[in-house]
Each structure stands twice: as structure tokens, then as C-alpha cells.
Design an enzyme around this catalytic site. Structure first.
Site, mmCIF file in Angstrom:
data_model
loop_
_atom_site.group_PDB
_atom_site.id
_atom_site.type_symbol
_atom_site.label_atom_id
_atom_site.label_comp_id
_atom_site.label_asym_id
_atom_site.label_seq_id
_atom_site.Cartn_x
_atom_site.Cartn_y
_atom_site.Cartn_z
ATOM 1 N N GLY A 163 53.474 20.818 32.838
ATOM 2 C CA GLY A 163 53.025 22.036 32.186
ATOM 3 C C GLY A 163 51.517 22.122 32.245
ATOM 4 C CG LEU A 164 49.456 25.547 30.626
ATOM 5 C CD1 LEU A 164 48.953 26.459 29.516
ATOM 6 C CD2 LEU A 164 48.928 26.023 31.974
ATOM 7 N N GLY B 87 49.925 18.536 31.597
ATOM 8 C CA GLY B 87 50.211 17.584 32.661
ATOM 9 C C GLY B 87 49.748 18.048 34.023
ATOM 10 N NE ARG C 54 51.985 32.122 16.259
ATOM 11 C CZ ARG C 54 51.997 31.598 17.486
ATOM 12 N NH1 ARG C 54 52.402 30.353 17.666
ATOM 13 N NH2 ARG C 54 51.593 32.307 18.518
ATOM 14 C CD GLU D 249 54.979 22.093 21.707
ATOM 15 O OE1 GLU D 249 55.721 22.390 20.748
ATOM 16 O OE2 GLU D 249 55.047 22.653 22.815
#
Length: 687
Positions: A75-76, A78, A364, A472
Site C-alpha cells: 500500500g502507500l 509499503g 468522526r 496503519e
């Protein structure tokens, strides 16, 4: 080579991090030594990252070619790390379970990425981004890490623009910005509702350039099932080829986990179906601490659940709250009416009413709880669905609130709204069969992101030497709640700028002793994987892994979801332990190990989720306070807002694996005190 690598022997402290008066989780855990971050910088906060980069040891270009790095996840975090380290000259192996790095879950991010560029001249700054992020995380994040994130945010945008990421632009050509929840400035850069996709394509192209150059070797359809620890240091991984079933060994000088979050522990979440916790959990079982696992984020802007047939939920970007007004009928008897038949005076714009300063742009966690309370009062909208009533029975409830773009369309025109949100609104229409330009959208909170993850120091190294964790998958930057548009910021910051500047301090000790595939520690790790696979196949029970996953999801959402109680969490722990015993006696996996076998893949992921769920509930039980995404009903203000207890819980809960005797975990709690020098801790208010 000379090295200034931090000594992990300084990881523990003897002082008490806090005086904890309440101990709801007594008997569920043991208390270990307090933990400190040996790589944590001191001094003026604005200078800490600059000084750290300067004092970290260097590795000259010729020696980099002798050093090997394994990265799990593309992902971003890695993908960016693999591309950057490959370009620096290290030998990199990168692994993903998808058929292409482009299918990493980062692609699903919609709304944008934060950066303190202050293009709008509305008072933004690095310090304000830092302040908003710490406050948004309810003062449960490390201030040094967050300040570094804010500093690097401006570099991320420059990097991505140089790669050709098609950010939205204003008429004059400058990059456009919009606001997100929890802030009062416009600092979010975006590419319609496809920001994650465009950023991931940028990282993917950088990665594939290094694959072509020969500095990065790429393994797709490979799942990491174990980490190899030699003499207390991470030296490799064991993987399973998901196409052939072959168990493979890969060794290196250092291992980086960038494997994403674990929201699928709830079964229904906004995550991709394949997203899992296995890489991080196997590291945890080998000694890596799992920090703050109970900090999970419920996103307020998702398409509501429609029935038991669903296997995942769909996110609607938080950016819609810029122009959409959130409301429910004032009277429960109006919930059956078409929204256009409900008069303006009969509508409750509850976020604007309760939080006048921030309105629809509250963070949120606050927006999610407010929506839940409206529905609990019987003022939810949409079809009635069956759900547990908390007493062992069932009830019919409406779980939805309106997100209404009518006023924005009247003010700006349909063309402008379409230009900003077209693909989002088209996706909503395709899924629901309703036109959001004509009828208000219906939304409801859903599990989205996790702030918990593997414990890492300022240098992104876990408590296991040579094992790093980014994005994350680690816990470090968001505290108890993530502000919108900060996930992409953290992933790219870790991958492009932070890890390359910290991992070299460790690699400067090289070249390292080569580890062969017949080393006893490697053989033991491989044997553990083979025995685990064989066990899954041998049980031959009656329930599928999918069935166990659904049962776990019901338990987690009911007792460790938007609101937690002491009684509910103890009930959840008992139910999860019973589910775990049932899993090991009644699991049914079809097929063989030496072939493509998705049942087998699912079984491994589900039991890791079950064990993680147990730890999450123990962590939530121990923390008798409400902060961010963790809301304990026993700890709230008279107005129903989250009530922290800084005198007891101003610490990171770093849990060590304590075994699983008789189907019951007894984790070890290590507390890392949270100390603020550049910001004042106070109760959050968005009113």
C-alpha cells in the site's frame, strides 16, 4: 562500520507511568514493566526531527548493495518505502497477497490527504496541523511523532505532484483544498473521490521503476504467515504462495511490516475483504507489542447496512460533509415520510445544533456517536432492520440519518457538486438505486480505520530489533481517533520520508551475518507454519471459517463497537473464548494445502482475528475512560460527551503476548507514559 543505533536495552522504565485507580480488567492480564521509547528525541519540538536525521548513522552507497530488506505490504506505506529504499540502493524484497500492488487497500481512500501548505491563507500552519491532530486524537498520541507528521506533510504533496498525481486545481492553476472533520481550515488536497487510487498509482509507478531496475524483487499472491527471529532480531519471514500452496523462506537483514489495519475483526467494515491482521499478529505472538488495540474508528459517513447478506460496507467520503447537511426528523412519527415531505421546521440538523462551532465538520467519533443517539431515540430513517436488543432478543430499528446536498445544489448548482463529488455520488446511486441529487443520501456509522497496531518507537522500530512497522499497521500517530485525510498522510510520510531516514541507523551496523535457510530458527518458524496449515486441514468439523468470522463480528460490534461497558466487555471476552474453542474443534476447511485454497487462507486469518478480538476487549475493559473512538458508557459528561481520565490513563497500552493457556489469553500490559511539552492536555470541545 560505525553506528549510532539506539540500544533497545533502554526500552523499560521502573517508574509507574500513572496511578491507575480502577482496574476493571483485573484477572485478565498481568502488569509488566513500563516501557519507554529509546529513540524518542528531546529538545525544541520543531527541531527534533531535523536533529534526529542528522545524528542517525549513514550507510554509504557501496555498502547499501550488501544489505537486504524485506517489506510486507504494498500500500502507500509499503510501496513508498520499497520504492525509496530500492532507489537508495538497498536490495529489497516486497510482498503482497494481492495479484498486483495496485490492489492494496490504500486505493479505496476517497476524500483527500492533509498538508499544512496554507494555500487558502486561512491561518493554517505546521503547528496548527499538529495541534488539530493531537486534539482530534483526544490527547492519546505522542507529540513528537505527530509534529514530525505535520512537518513532512508539505513534502508529501510536492513529491506526489512531481509524480504526476492529478490533484484538483483551482481556476488559476493552484492546487485546491477542502475541509475535513475536526478542523476549521482547508488543508485537504484531493483528486475528486479517488485520492487514494491516484496516490497509490504514484507509489506503484515508483515501485515498478525499481523492480525494472533490479533493486526490488516483487512477490505477489504471497501471504506472510510467520516472522523469523534469530538471536532476538527479525531476520526473515515465512510465506505461503497462494496459487501453488508452497511454503517459502525469505531471509534479510531487516523486516518491515506495512500490512494495514485490522478493521475486518468486526466482519462488516469498509476494508477490503482480504484485509487482515495476520502479519502483525504473528509478529505479536513472537514478542512484538500490540499497542492500544481497542482504538478503532467508526466512520460516520457510510452506506447503512441493509441485511444479513452483506459481507462488507461501503464508505462515502467524509468530504461530503463539507456541503451535505446531516439531519433526522424531529418527530419519530415522521420517519416513515419521504424526506421531501418533511418540512424544514420539522428537521433536526443535530450536528449543527449540538456543535455550533464545527457543525457538520466535527471529528468522526463525535459525529458517529451523535448519529447513533438519534437512531437510538427512534428518529432514524430508512428501512427497519433486525438487530440484537442487548437482552438476548431481537428488535427492529432504523439505522440511518440523512446527508442532504439540497442546499449546496441550490447554492452552487448541480454542475459544481458533480465536479467535486461525481464518482462518489454515482457509486451511491449504483449501490442504493437512489439519486442523491434528488433524494438525500442515507448514511450510518461503520467500522473503518484502526488507530491501534504494533508498538513502535520514534524510529518506527518495534520492541524486536530489526522489525519495523509503518502506516496503519503501527499505532504511533493518531491517538484515540484519526482525523479525516490523515491516513494517506501517515502512510506516505512513513514510506517516503521517515522510514528511509531511521532504518539506515540500524542498517549502518551491517553487513550482517548471513542466515541460511537451514538455520535452526528458520526451520522452527517454517515448521510452525506447516503444522498450523496441517491443523486447519485436519479438524474436519462442520463450520466454515466464514461462519466463525461472522460470529466474531457480531460479538465485537455488539460489545466492543460504538459504545463499551464493563459488563458487555466481560461478556464479549467469554463469548470469544468459547468461539475460539469451537473454532479449534469444529472448523471445516475444504481442499488441500498444496493448491489455491481460499478456505485455508480464510481460516488462518479468522483465528488471528479471534485472538486479536479477545485482546481488544481486554484492552477496552482495562481503559475505564472515554477517549476518541473508545467510548466507555461509565465515563461520560452529563451532556453525554467522552470523559477522559488523564490522571489514570495518559499512557500507551503496549500489550505483550502472555500465552493462551486453556483458550484464555493472559496478556502483559506495559505502559508508556504520554508526556506533553508543546501542547496542553485538556478536554476536547467542538461546541
Amino acid at each position: 562500520m560505525a553506528s549510532s543505533t539506539k540500544d533497545l536495552s533502554g526500552l523499560y522504565a521502573t517508574n509507574e507511568a500513572s496511578v491507575q485507580k480502577s482496574d476493571d480488567a483485573a484477572g485478565y492480564y498481568t502488569l509488566g514493566e513500563n516501557v519507554v521509547d529509546p529513540s524518542a528525541p528531546t529538545g525544541v519540538i520543531a527541531d527534533r526531527w531535523t536533529n534526529t536525521k542528522f545524528t542517525n548513522a549513514l550507510v554509504n552507497p557501496a555498502n547499501r548493495r550488501k544489505l537486504n530488506v524485506i517489506i510486507v505490504g504494498t500500500g502507500l506505506a509499503g510501496g513508498a518505502a520499497a520504492a525509496t529504499l530500492g532507489e537508495a540502493g538497498y536490495n529489497v524484497k516486497v510482498f503482497c497477497y494481492q495479484d498486483s500492488p495496485r490492489r492494496a487497500h490504500s486505493i479505496a481512500a476517497q476524500g483527500g490527504i492533509n498538508a499544512a501548505k496554507n494555500y487558502k491563507e486561512d491561518g493554517d500552519s505546521v503547528y496548527r496541523l499538529f495541534y488539530d491532530t493531537v486534539k482530534g486524537g483526544d490527547y492519546r498520541a505522542r507529540e513528537s511523532n505527530v509534529y514530525r507528521l505535520a512537518q513532512e506533510s508539505v513534502n508529501i504533496i510536492d513529491q506526489c505532484v512531481a509524480q504526476g498525481v492529478p490533484f484538483a486545481r483551482e481556476y488559476g492553476g493552484l492546487l485546491d483544498n477542502r475541509s475535513f472533520g475536526g478542523v476549521q481550515v482547508s488543508r485537504t488536497f484531493y483528486a475528486r473521490g479517488q485520492t487514494g487510487q491516484q496516490l497509490l498509482l504514484g507509489a506503484y509507478q515508483a515501485l515498478e521503476r525499481q523492480v525494472a531496475a533490479g533493486t526490488v524483487e516483487q512477490f505477489t499472491r504471497h501471504e506472510m504467515l510467520e516472522v523469523v527471529i534469530v538471536d532476538g532480531k527479525a531476520r526473515g519471514i515465512i510465506t505461503r504462495d497462494m496459487v501453488t500452496g508452497a511454503i517459502d523462506t525469505h531471509t534479510a537483514d531487516v523486516v518491515v511490516l506495512a500490512s494495514g489495519g485490522y478493521s475486518n475483526v468486526y466482519y462488516l467494515s469498509t476494508n477490503a475483504m482480504g484485509s487482515n491482521v495476520t502479519a502483525a499478529w504473528r509478529a505479536h505472538r513472537k514478542g512484538a507489542y500490540m499497542a492500544n488495540p481497542c482504538y478503532t474508528q467508526i466512520h460516520p459517513t457510510c452506506i447503512p447496512v441493509t441485511g444479513a447478506h452483506q459481507s462488507k460496507l461501503t464508505l462515502m467520503s467524509e468530504s461530503l460533509r463539507n456541503d451535505g447537511r446531516v439531519w433526522v426528523p424531529k418527530k419519530a412519527e415522521d420517519c416513515d415520510k419521504h424526506p421531501s415531505d418533511i418540512a424544514e421546521d420539522d428537521r433536526d440538523y443535530f450536528l449543527e445544533r449540538i456543535y455550533p462551532s464545527f457543525g457538520n465538520l466535527v471529528p468522526r467519533d463525535i459525529a458517529s456517536r451523535a448519529a447513533k443517539y438519534m437512531c437510538d431515540e427512534g428518529r432514524g430513517v430508512g428501512p427497519q432492520i433486525e438487530e440484537p436488543d442487548g437482552q438476548g432478543g431481537k428488535r427492529m430499528m432504523r439505522r440511518g440519518v440523512y446527508l442532504d446536498l439540497t442546499a449546496a445544489i441550490a447554492r452552487l448548482g448541480k454542475d459544481k457538486i458533480e465536479e467535486k463529488y461525481d464518482n462518489l455520488l454515482d457509486m451511491y446511486a449504483r449501490i442504493t438505486g437512489e439519486d442523491p441529487y434528488q433524494v438525500p443520501m442515507r448514511i450510518y456509522p461503520a467500522v473503518h480505520y484502526v488507530m491501534g497496531g504494533l508498538w513502535v518507537g520514534y524510529d518506527l522500530q518495534t520492541n524486536i530489533e530489526g522489525l519495523y512497522c509503518t502506516g496503519e499497521a503501527n499505532f504511533s500517530d493518531h491517538g484515540a481517533n484519526r482525523l479525516g485525510a490523515s491516513a494517506l498522510m501517515q502512510g506516505l510520510s512513513d514510506g517516503y520520508f521517515v522510514l528511509p531516514n531511521t532504518i539506515r541507523d540500524y542498517l549502518a551496523k551491517g553487513p550482517f551475518e548471513e542466515i541460511s535457510e537451514d538455520h535452526p530458527a528458520v526451520l522452527q518458524a517454517r515448521q510452525e507454519v506447516e503444522e498450523r496449515v496441517a491443523k486447519f486441514l485436519s479438524i474436519q468439523g462442520t463450520q466454515t471459517a466464514e461462519s466463525f468470522h461472522k460470529q466474531l463480528g457480531h460479538i465485537m460490534w455488539e460489545y466492543c463497537g460504538m459504545e463499551r461497558t464493563e459488563e458487555g466487555l466481560k461478556t464479549a471476552i467469554a463469548k470469544i473464548r468459547e468461539l475460539k474453542r469451537s473454532f479449534w474443534s469444529d472448523l471445516k476447511v475444504l481442499g488441500k494445502g498444496e493448491e489455491l485454497n481460499q478456505d485455508l487462507e480464510k481460516a488462518g486469518r479468522v483465528i488471528d482475528f479471534i485472538e486479536l478480538g479477545e485482546l481488544m476487549c481486554i484492552d477496552a475493559l482495562n481503559r475505564r475512560e472515554s477517549c476518541g473512538g473508545h467510548f466507555r458508557a461509565e465515563s461520560q459528561t452529563p451532556e453525554g460527551e467522552a470523559l477522559r481520565h488523564d490522571d489514570e490513563f495518559a499512557y500507551v497500552a503496549a500489550w505483550g503476548w502472555g500465552g493462551d493457556e486453556g483458550g484464555a489469553q493472559t496478556p502483559v500490559l506495559h505502559k508508556e507514559d504520554l508526556i506533553y511539552t508543546a501542547i496542553e492536555m485538556k478536554q476536547r470541545s467542538y461546541k
